[in-house]
Design a protein around this motif. Structure first.
Motif, mmCIF file in Angstrom:
data_model
loop_
_atom_site.group_PDB
_atom_site.id
_atom_site.type_symbol
_atom_site.label_atom_id
_atom_site.label_comp_id
_atom_site.label_asym_id
_atom_site.label_seq_id
_atom_site.Cartn_x
_atom_site.Cartn_y
_atom_site.Cartn_z
ATOM 1 N N GLU A 33 0.820 -1.218 0.000
ATOM 2 C CA GLU A 33 0.000 0.000 0.000
ATOM 3 C C GLU A 33 0.853 1.266 0.000
ATOM 4 O OE1 GLU A 33 -3.285 0.264 -0.200
ATOM 5 O OE2 GLU A 33 -3.925 -1.804 0.135
ATOM 6 N N ALA A 34 1.939 1.258 0.779
ATOM 7 C CA ALA A 34 2.778 2.451 0.908
ATOM 8 C C ALA A 34 3.445 2.803 -0.422
ATOM 9 C CB ALA A 34 3.836 2.237 1.993
ATOM 10 N N GLU A 35 3.966 1.794 -1.121
ATOM 11 C CA GLU A 35 4.621 2.037 -2.411
ATOM 12 C C GLU A 35 3.599 2.499 -3.451
ATOM 13 O OE1 GLU A 35 7.308 2.092 -5.736
ATOM 14 O OE2 GLU A 35 7.375 2.615 -3.622
ATOM 15 N N PHE A 36 2.413 1.890 -3.420
ATOM 16 C CA PHE A 36 1.369 2.288 -4.367
ATOM 17 C C PHE A 36 1.005 3.761 -4.145
ATOM 18 C CE2 PHE A 36 -2.722 2.715 -6.357
ATOM 19 C CZ PHE A 36 -2.629 1.893 -7.476
ATOM 20 N N GLU A 37 0.853 4.128 -2.890
ATOM 21 C CA GLU A 37 0.497 5.499 -2.536
ATOM 22 C C GLU A 37 1.594 6.474 -2.985
ATOM 23 O OE1 GLU A 37 -2.037 8.373 -1.230
ATOM 24 O OE2 GLU A 37 -2.409 6.244 -1.613
ATOM 25 N N ARG A 38 2.861 6.053 -2.804
ATOM 26 C CA ARG A 38 3.982 6.890 -3.241
ATOM 27 C C ARG A 38 3.925 7.114 -4.757
ATOM 28 N NH1 ARG A 38 8.019 7.139 -6.079
ATOM 29 N NH2 ARG A 38 7.898 4.975 -6.759
ATOM 30 N N MET A 39 3.685 6.037 -5.518
ATOM 31 C CA MET A 39 3.606 6.131 -6.986
ATOM 32 C C MET A 39 2.461 7.069 -7.396
ATOM 33 S SD MET A 39 4.139 2.095 -7.899
ATOM 34 C CE MET A 39 4.153 2.225 -9.692
ATOM 35 N N ARG A 40 1.324 6.908 -6.715
ATOM 36 C CA ARG A 40 0.155 7.718 -7.034
ATOM 37 C C ARG A 40 0.441 9.198 -6.778
ATOM 38 N NH1 ARG A 40 -4.132 9.899 -5.027
ATOM 39 N NH2 ARG A 40 -3.696 9.404 -2.866
ATOM 40 N N GLU A 41 0.991 9.485 -5.618
ATOM 41 C CA GLU A 41 1.256 10.885 -5.256
ATOM 42 C C GLU A 41 2.326 11.519 -6.134
ATOM 43 O OE1 GLU A 41 1.922 11.120 -1.056
ATOM 44 O OE2 GLU A 41 -0.209 10.826 -0.599
ATOM 45 N N ALA A 42 3.255 10.695 -6.626
ATOM 46 C CA ALA A 42 4.341 11.209 -7.472
ATOM 47 C C ALA A 42 3.890 11.395 -8.926
ATOM 48 C CB ALA A 42 5.543 10.263 -7.411
ATOM 49 N N GLY A 43 2.622 11.050 -9.220
ATOM 50 C CA GLY A 43 2.124 11.201 -10.587
ATOM 51 C C GLY A 43 2.684 10.154 -11.538
ATOM 52 N N GLU A 44 3.143 9.033 -10.992
ATOM 53 C CA GLU A 44 3.744 7.985 -11.820
ATOM 54 C C GLU A 44 2.713 7.047 -12.440
ATOM 55 O OE1 GLU A 44 6.749 5.901 -9.556
ATOM 56 O OE2 GLU A 44 7.750 7.784 -9.009
ATOM 57 N N LEU A 45 1.427 7.225 -12.098
ATOM 58 C CA LEU A 45 0.393 6.328 -12.612
ATOM 59 C C LEU A 45 -0.488 7.041 -13.635
ATOM 60 C CD1 LEU A 45 -0.614 4.646 -9.231
ATOM 61 C CD2 LEU A 45 0.895 3.708 -11.002
ATOM 62 N N LEU A 46 -0.657 6.406 -14.782
ATOM 63 C CA LEU A 46 -1.520 6.927 -15.841
ATOM 64 C C LEU A 46 -2.977 6.860 -15.384
ATOM 65 C CD1 LEU A 46 -1.393 7.879 -18.786
ATOM 66 C CD2 LEU A 46 -1.544 5.489 -19.493
ATOM 67 N N GLU A 47 -3.281 5.815 -14.640
ATOM 68 C CA GLU A 47 -4.613 5.641 -14.052
ATOM 69 C C GLU A 47 -4.434 4.765 -12.838
ATOM 70 O OE1 GLU A 47 -6.469 2.520 -13.934
ATOM 71 O OE2 GLU A 47 -4.689 1.520 -14.693
ATOM 72 N N TRP A 48 -5.413 4.846 -11.928
ATOM 73 C CA TRP A 48 -5.397 3.958 -10.766
ATOM 74 C C TRP A 48 -6.808 3.856 -10.224
ATOM 75 C CZ3 TRP A 48 -6.989 5.534 -5.938
ATOM 76 C CH2 TRP A 48 -7.183 6.916 -5.790
ATOM 77 N N ALA A 49 -7.069 2.780 -9.508
ATOM 78 C CA ALA A 49 -8.400 2.585 -8.945
ATOM 79 C C ALA A 49 -8.333 1.576 -7.825
ATOM 80 C CB ALA A 49 -9.351 2.063 -10.033
ATOM 81 N N VAL A 50 -9.331 1.646 -6.959
ATOM 82 C CA VAL A 50 -9.555 0.593 -5.986
ATOM 83 C C VAL A 50 -10.650 -0.273 -6.596
ATOM 84 C CG1 VAL A 50 -10.305 0.028 -3.651
ATOM 85 C CG2 VAL A 50 -8.911 2.071 -4.062
ATOM 86 N N VAL A 51 -10.351 -1.546 -6.806
ATOM 87 C CA VAL A 51 -11.261 -2.425 -7.535
ATOM 88 C C VAL A 51 -11.989 -3.360 -6.575
ATOM 89 C CG1 VAL A 51 -11.408 -4.158 -9.371
ATOM 90 C CG2 VAL A 51 -9.803 -2.261 -9.573
#
Length: 186
Positions: free
Chosen positions: A58-76
């Motif tokens: 979760e922590a790494e995912f959150e870091r990627m999201r906040e850094a703008g490294e994800l084209l898209e993201w979602a909780v599925v």
């Protein structure tokens, strides 16, 4: 200078066979670059990190999201987070490769915001009954999760109109070949 390709986004309802189509393309059409999503869910049997998904906490995912490294993201399904790392997609396209993103509907809508020039393909089941059969037949979900997925699938089927093209997944090889042919022509 190779002709640049459009990103092709493949989405559709849960259990329609997006992963199966992507696996067939990975095996039979090596010229197609497939995006590998990051996820916080646990690997299913047979899944390899970096091939099927980048499994992160979760922590790494959150870091990627906040850094703008994800084209898209979602909780599925209200549980795990999934996202598409942006840089590999941009690199594949800049190298002139045919790039395929196999994601869920929420993700496809975000990609439309970020990359409206992409080609959006909806993978549809041959029928509702067949979709239910595939969902139940997979046997990887408990009753509660199955009901949640069926409810999601009903809503997801209604989104077909938002897409540029619909391909019916009547038979894996046929649907995969249709998709690759579409990619080659764009």
């Amino acid at each position: 200078m190779s002709h640049p390709h459009r990103l092709v986004v493949l989405a559709g309802p849960t259990a329609v066979g997006k992963g199966t189509i992507a696996a067939y393309i990975r095996e039979h059409f090596p010229e197609v670059w497939l995006s590998v999503s990051a996820t916080t869910r646990r690997p299913r049997p047979g899944e390899c990190d970096g091939v099927h998904y980048h499994f992160v906490d979760e922590a790494e995912f959150e870091r990627m999201r906040e850094a703008g490294e994800l084209l898209e993201w979602a909780v599925v399904h209200g549980r795990a987070s999934y996202g598409t790392p942006r840089r590999p997609v941009e690199e594949a396209l800049s190298q002139g490769r045919m790039a395929l993103l196999e994601i869920d509907l929420q993700g496809a809508r975000q990609v439309r915001e970020a990359m409206p020039e992409a080609l959006f393909v909806f993978l549809a089941p041959p029928s509702w009954d067949e979709l239910v059969r595939r969902l139940v037949g997979r046997g990887t979900e408990d009753e509660e999760e199955r009901e949640a997925r069926l409810a999601t699938a009903r809503r997801e089927l209604e989104a077909a109109a938002e897409f540029d093209v619909t391909i019916v997944n009547d038979e894996v090889r046929h649907a995969a070949e249709q998709l690759v042919s579409l990619m080659r022509s764009h």
